[in-house]
Design a protein around this motif. Structure first.
Motif, PDB file in Angstrom:
ATOM      1  N   VAL A 146      10.097   9.004  19.657  1.00 15.41           N
ATOM      2  CA  VAL A 146      10.559   7.909  20.511  1.00 15.41           C
ATOM      3  C   VAL A 146      11.161   8.476  21.787  1.00 15.41           C
ATOM      4  O   VAL A 146      10.875   8.002  22.902  1.00 15.41           O
ATOM      5  CB  VAL A 146      11.589   7.021  19.771  1.00 15.41           C
ATOM      6  CG1 VAL A 146      12.236   6.019  20.734  1.00 15.41           C
ATOM      7  CG2 VAL A 146      10.923   6.288  18.612  1.00 15.41           C
ATOM      8  N   LEU A 172       5.387   4.271  23.541  1.00 16.66           N
ATOM      9  CA  LEU A 172       6.821   4.121  23.251  1.00 16.66           C
ATOM     10  C   LEU A 172       7.066   2.960  22.295  1.00 16.66           C
ATOM     11  O   LEU A 172       7.801   3.095  21.309  1.00 16.66           O
ATOM     12  CB  LEU A 172       7.593   3.915  24.551  1.00 16.66           C
ATOM     13  CG  LEU A 172       9.089   3.604  24.403  1.00 16.66           C
ATOM     14  CD1 LEU A 172       9.812   4.723  23.648  1.00 16.66           C
ATOM     15  CD2 LEU A 172       9.716   3.370  25.770  1.00 16.66           C
ATOM     16  N   HIS A 175       5.900   3.837  18.662  1.00 18.71           N
ATOM     17  CA  HIS A 175       6.790   4.747  17.930  1.00 18.71           C
ATOM     18  C   HIS A 175       8.135   4.090  17.637  1.00 18.71           C
ATOM     19  O   HIS A 175       8.765   4.369  16.607  1.00 18.71           O
ATOM     20  CB  HIS A 175       6.957   6.055  18.707  1.00 18.71           C
ATOM     21  CG  HIS A 175       5.746   6.922  18.664  1.00 18.71           C
ATOM     22  ND1 HIS A 175       4.740   6.835  19.593  1.00 18.71           N
ATOM     23  CD2 HIS A 175       5.350   7.869  17.774  1.00 18.71           C
ATOM     24  CE1 HIS A 175       3.783   7.702  19.298  1.00 18.71           C
ATOM     25  NE2 HIS A 175       4.124   8.337  18.187  1.00 18.71           N
ATOM     26  N   LEU A 176       8.577   3.192  18.523  1.00 11.85           N
ATOM     27  CA  LEU A 176       9.808   2.464  18.262  1.00 11.85           C
ATOM     28  C   LEU A 176       9.649   1.531  17.065  1.00 11.85           C
ATOM     29  O   LEU A 176      10.547   1.422  16.224  1.00 11.85           O
ATOM     30  CB  LEU A 176      10.196   1.654  19.508  1.00 11.85           C
ATOM     31  CG  LEU A 176      11.565   0.977  19.495  1.00 11.85           C
ATOM     32  CD1 LEU A 176      12.683   1.980  19.230  1.00 11.85           C
ATOM     33  CD2 LEU A 176      11.796   0.244  20.804  1.00 11.85           C
TER      34      LEU A 176
END
Length: 199
Positions: A146, A172, A175-176
């Motif tokens: 992240v 992003l 992965h968050l």
């Protein structure tokens, strides 16, 4: 599933079709018991056409099928809600929905991505899945990813290549969502925090 087709004199019940990813209502149709069985068996929405007096699978001539994700019954057992994945425009006019609404609210896809795809990779690990490999490496590795993707977003934000910037933002967000799932936190819980700040 407890459906009472006898409540209607013609044996038909109303069926609301909702996009499983955007939650937009796509259309309303009617089913008899045979249409429901075929829908459940083939996982494509099939109605009973009142005008043609026969079973009618949505998309049988246009290929714009409605692929079933979930079937829900209302509290009275005489109406269905089917959450489906449309293969194209739902309305015969070419519109996204039969109510002339645009079905492009993509933010709901984040819920779908976490709750259906990422959660499945966590519950059913696969040796070939990148998402599974992240879960296997634990919270430190996921959090690191992240952070790395956040830095990439900052770097690309300074340039004018919008495609690269959008790609890094997508990385992003993905992965968050994996990090949220690892910590057993649903995206809706985070959205509730945002809502509470703007009341």
């Amino acid at each position: 599933m407890n459906i009472d087709f006898n409540k209607s004199p013609d044996g038909l019940i109303p069926v609301v079709i909702q996009d499983s990813q955007t939650s937009k209502v796509l259309m309303l149709g009617y089913m008899n018991e045979e249409a429901l069985v075929k829908t459940q068996t083939e996982q494509k929405v099939t109605f009973f056409s009142r005008s043609k007096q026969r079973l009618w699978t949505k998309g049988e001539t246009s290929d714009n099928f409605l692929f079933v994700e979930q079937i829900l019954t209302d509290c009275d057992g005489d109406t269905l809600l089917i959450k489906a994945r449309p293969a194209g425009p739902t309305c015969h006019t070419g519109a996204d929905t039969c109510f002339e609404e645009t079905n492009r609210g993509q933010a709901q896809f984040l819920n779908y991505l976490q709750q259906q795809i990422i959660r499945d990779r966590k519950a059913n690990p696969s040796d070939t899945s990148y998402t599974t490999s992240l879960f296997n490496k634990g919270v430190n590795k996921i959090a690191q990813k992240v952070g790395e993707e956040a830095v990439e977003v900052v770097i690309e934000a300074k340039d004018q290549n919008h495609d690269l910037f959008k790609g890094e933002v997508a990385d992003l967000l993905f992965h968050l969502l994996v990090l949220l799932e690892h910590k057993n936190i649903d995206l809706d819980e985070v959205i509730s925090v945002l809502r509470s700040r703007h009341r």
